[in-house]
Design a protein around this motif. Structure first.
Motif, PDB file in Angstrom:
ATOM      1  N   PHE A   1      33.863  39.198  31.402  1.00 23.39           N
ATOM      2  CA  PHE A   1      33.674  37.971  32.201  1.00 23.39           C
ATOM      3  C   PHE A   1      34.901  37.075  32.118  1.00 23.39           C
ATOM      4  CE2 PHE A   1      28.924  38.354  30.985  1.00 23.39           C
ATOM      5  CZ  PHE A   1      28.761  39.368  31.911  1.00 23.39           C
ATOM      6  N   PHE A   2      35.427  36.941  30.914  1.00 18.38           N
ATOM      7  CA  PHE A   2      36.587  36.071  30.697  1.00 18.38           C
ATOM      8  C   PHE A   2      37.804  36.588  31.466  1.00 18.38           C
ATOM      9  CE2 PHE A   2      40.542  35.616  28.222  1.00 18.38           C
ATOM     10  CZ  PHE A   2      40.725  34.246  28.345  1.00 18.38           C
ATOM     11  N   VAL A   3      38.043  37.912  31.418  1.00 18.38           N
ATOM     12  CA  VAL A   3      39.213  38.477  32.096  1.00 18.38           C
ATOM     13  C   VAL A   3      39.102  38.291  33.603  1.00 18.38           C
ATOM     14  CG1 VAL A   3      40.486  40.604  32.560  1.00 18.38           C
ATOM     15  CG2 VAL A   3      39.677  40.123  30.256  1.00 18.38           C
ATOM     16  N   ILE A   4      37.908  38.510  34.151  1.00 14.48           N
ATOM     17  CA  ILE A   4      37.716  38.297  35.591  1.00 14.48           C
ATOM     18  C   ILE A   4      37.934  36.828  35.939  1.00 14.48           C
ATOM     19  CG2 ILE A   4      36.015  38.354  37.459  1.00 14.48           C
ATOM     20  CD1 ILE A   4      34.778  40.785  36.077  1.00 14.48           C
ATOM     21  N   PHE A   5      37.368  35.955  35.137  1.00 11.90           N
ATOM     22  CA  PHE A   5      37.485  34.524  35.398  1.00 11.90           C
ATOM     23  C   PHE A   5      38.946  34.074  35.390  1.00 11.90           C
ATOM     24  CE2 PHE A   5      38.101  30.356  33.404  1.00 11.90           C
ATOM     25  CZ  PHE A   5      37.491  29.535  34.335  1.00 11.90           C
ATOM     26  N   ILE A   6      39.693  34.447  34.368  1.00 14.33           N
ATOM     27  CA  ILE A   6      41.044  33.928  34.184  1.00 14.33           C
ATOM     28  C   ILE A   6      42.027  34.519  35.191  1.00 14.33           C
ATOM     29  CG2 ILE A   6      41.941  35.653  32.559  1.00 14.33           C
ATOM     30  CD1 ILE A   6      42.325  31.816  32.292  1.00 14.33           C
ATOM     31  N   THR A   7      41.682  35.662  35.801  1.00 20.64           N
ATOM     32  CA  THR A   7      42.583  36.246  36.796  1.00 20.64           C
ATOM     33  C   THR A   7      42.169  35.936  38.235  1.00 20.64           C
ATOM     34  OG1 THR A   7      41.325  38.318  36.623  1.00 20.64           O
ATOM     35  CG2 THR A   7      43.337  38.144  35.331  1.00 20.64           C
ATOM     36  N   ALA A   8      40.874  35.694  38.445  1.00 21.83           N
ATOM     37  CA  ALA A   8      40.391  35.438  39.809  1.00 21.83           C
ATOM     38  C   ALA A   8      40.429  33.963  40.194  1.00 21.83           C
ATOM     39  CB  ALA A   8      38.960  35.969  39.964  1.00 21.83           C
ATOM     40  N   ILE A   9      40.624  33.084  39.242  1.00 19.66           N
ATOM     41  CA  ILE A   9      40.532  31.650  39.545  1.00 19.66           C
ATOM     42  C   ILE A   9      41.750  31.122  40.300  1.00 19.66           C
ATOM     43  CG2 ILE A   9      41.549  30.906  37.353  1.00 19.66           C
ATOM     44  CD1 ILE A   9      39.564  28.573  37.383  1.00 19.66           C
TER      45      ILE A   9
ATOM     46  N   TRP B   1      37.274  42.831  41.448  1.00 19.60           N
ATOM     47  CA  TRP B   1      36.844  44.233  41.493  1.00 19.60           C
ATOM     48  C   TRP B   1      37.903  45.147  40.884  1.00 19.60           C
ATOM     49  CZ3 TRP B   1      32.728  46.738  41.257  1.00 19.60           C
ATOM     50  CH2 TRP B   1      32.585  48.048  41.706  1.00 19.60           C
ATOM     51  N   LEU B   2      39.167  44.844  41.093  1.00 16.22           N
ATOM     52  CA  LEU B   2      40.234  45.619  40.453  1.00 16.22           C
ATOM     53  C   LEU B   2      40.194  45.461  38.937  1.00 16.22           C
ATOM     54  CD1 LEU B   2      43.253  44.872  42.824  1.00 16.22           C
ATOM     55  CD2 LEU B   2      42.108  47.059  42.547  1.00 16.22           C
ATOM     56  N   VAL B   3      39.994  44.232  38.497  1.00 17.27           N
ATOM     57  CA  VAL B   3      40.059  43.939  37.065  1.00 17.27           C
ATOM     58  C   VAL B   3      38.919  44.614  36.311  1.00 17.27           C
ATOM     59  CG1 VAL B   3      39.793  42.070  35.381  1.00 17.27           C
ATOM     60  CG2 VAL B   3      41.335  41.798  37.315  1.00 17.27           C
ATOM     61  N   ILE B   4      37.717  44.599  36.872  1.00 17.39           N
ATOM     62  CA  ILE B   4      36.579  45.128  36.126  1.00 17.39           C
ATOM     63  C   ILE B   4      36.726  46.624  35.894  1.00 17.39           C
ATOM     64  CG2 ILE B   4      35.118  45.576  38.139  1.00 17.39           C
ATOM     65  CD1 ILE B   4      34.078  44.305  34.648  1.00 17.39           C
TER      66      ILE B   4
ATOM     67  N   ALA C   1      39.544  48.289  35.446  1.00 14.61           N
ATOM     68  CA  ALA C   1      40.500  48.460  34.351  1.00 14.61           C
ATOM     69  C   ALA C   1      39.911  48.008  33.022  1.00 14.61           C
ATOM     70  CB  ALA C   1      41.771  47.676  34.657  1.00 14.61           C
ATOM     71  N   ALA C   2      39.180  46.906  33.027  1.00  9.70           N
ATOM     72  CA  ALA C   2      38.617  46.387  31.777  1.00  9.70           C
ATOM     73  C   ALA C   2      37.566  47.331  31.208  1.00  9.70           C
ATOM     74  CB  ALA C   2      38.011  45.004  32.020  1.00  9.70           C
ATOM     75  N   GLU C   3      36.736  47.907  32.071  1.00 10.09           N
ATOM     76  CA  GLU C   3      35.687  48.804  31.583  1.00 10.09           C
ATOM     77  C   GLU C   3      36.256  50.089  31.016  1.00 10.09           C
ATOM     78  OE1 GLU C   3      31.961  47.470  34.476  1.00 10.09           O
ATOM     79  OE2 GLU C   3      33.216  49.190  35.003  1.00 10.09           O
TER      80      GLU C   3
ATOM     81  N   PHE D   1      34.299  52.661  33.072  1.00 10.40           N
ATOM     82  CA  PHE D   1      34.016  53.543  31.941  1.00 10.40           C
ATOM     83  C   PHE D   1      33.642  54.941  32.424  1.00 10.40           C
ATOM     84  CE2 PHE D   1      30.866  55.399  29.018  1.00 10.40           C
ATOM     85  CZ  PHE D   1      31.688  55.577  27.918  1.00 10.40           C
ATOM     86  N   PHE D   2      32.942  55.019  33.559  1.00  7.04           N
ATOM     87  CA  PHE D   2      32.583  56.323  34.120  1.00  7.04           C
ATOM     88  C   PHE D   2      33.838  57.136  34.421  1.00  7.04           C
ATOM     89  CE2 PHE D   2      31.957  58.988  37.867  1.00  7.04           C
ATOM     90  CZ  PHE D   2      30.885  59.768  37.481  1.00  7.04           C
TER      91      PHE D   2
END
Length: 294
Positions: free
Chosen positions: A168-176, A233-236, A238-240, A250-251
């Motif tokens: 959540f934090f990574v998406i927030f800090i890059t999408a804002i 959507w790109l970040v999640i 990579a993060a997973e 992750f899949f």
């Protein structure tokens, strides 16, 4: 008699010339419109299908010649049919269908993107409307905005000690940042006449915001939201890959460990299609709230 007939002929000729001058010749816009009207399927269906056919043909040729380990489109489809046929099977935490993986990833994107929008839009209004605030925070924004999303992941894991809050934090800090910058730009682009009229009419701050600032800024804000949802959507994905658990990222990583390139290619197509849907959905919302379009 001949003179009268000649005058009639000359008059008819002048009227014909005048009519031709008054009626403009069809320009490229009209010609293109007629062409689109005659062949709508050629532009919207046949040409994209032709491009896909060429790409699949090149892909099949590469898999048979240059890269034998790379599965071609036919092999990818046949080996991935079980995932396509039943995307919501559940055989335990480490063996779930592609549909469940997508839902978990979309849930994380919704939380992180929602937080970015909730914070970014008000901050964008402040940055655009208050020059002192813009001068204060703009250097910080310009420093943090280019940082890679994956650089924030260790900070999120160290801070929250769990994978989901870190995502959540990574998406927030890059999408804002697109939300803040586009909203601020929209506020700054509001014509000064609008503000002058609001002062003459002695509108309250709330009515000035709802009747002038918000409608005039919404097209720019939705542009920022559209960019941000794509980044989220790109970040999640990579993060997973790094945090593990359940999710489309992750899949992909798990299937790489299983050496199942067919499933990875299927996931790539699914990621692209979902990203296209998110982008179009945000564009549709933007058009719905754009007062110029309505």
């Amino acid at each position: 008699m001949e003179k009268v007939e000649m005058e009639v002929v000359f008059q008819a000729t002048e009227e014909a010339i005048r009519g031709a001058e008054e009626k403009p010749a069809p320009g490229p816009e009209i010609t293109a419109r007629k062409r689109r009207f005659r062949f709508p399927r050629l532009d919207r269906l046949i040409l994209p299908l032709l491009v896909f056919a060429i790409v699949f043909g090149i892909w099949e040729a590469i898999s048979r010649t240059v890269a034998p380990m790379l599965p071609g489109p036919i092999k990818t489809f046949t080996h991935s049919w079980d995932l396509i046929r039943d995307p919501f099977f559940d055989r335990g935490p480490n063996d779930m269908g592609l549909g469940w993986q997508l839902l978990y990833s979309l849930g994380r994107v919704a939380v992180g993107f929602g937080l970015a929008a909730a914070v970014g839009i008000p901050v964008g209004f402040l940055v655009g409307a208050v020059p002192a605030f813009h001068r204060a925070v703009n250097p910080l924004i310009q420093i943090l905005r280019p940082v890679s999303p994956l650089a924030w992941l260790p900070i999120g894991l160290a801070t929250f000690k769990a994978a989901n809050p870190a995502a959540f934090f990574v998406i927030f800090i890059t999408a804002i940042w697109p939300i803040v910058l586009n909203t601020a730009f929209g506020v700054q682009k509001i014509p000064a006449d609008y503000i002058s009229v609001a002062r003459i009419l002695k509108l309250s701050p709330w009515r000035r915001f709802t009747k002038i600032l918000l409608p005039a800024t919404l097209p720019y804000t939705f542009t920022g939201l559209k960019i941000s949802v794509g980044i989220a959507w790109l970040v999640i994905v990579a993060a997973e890959m790094l945090t593990g658990g359940i999710g489309i990222g992750f899949f992909v990583w798990d299937e790489w460990n299983n050496l199942s390139l067919e499933h990875i290619i299927l996931a790539i197509f699914v990621i692209g299609i979902v990203g296209l849907i998110l982008d179009n959905a945000m564009g549709w919302l933007g058009r719905r709230f754009d007062y110029e379009v309505r």
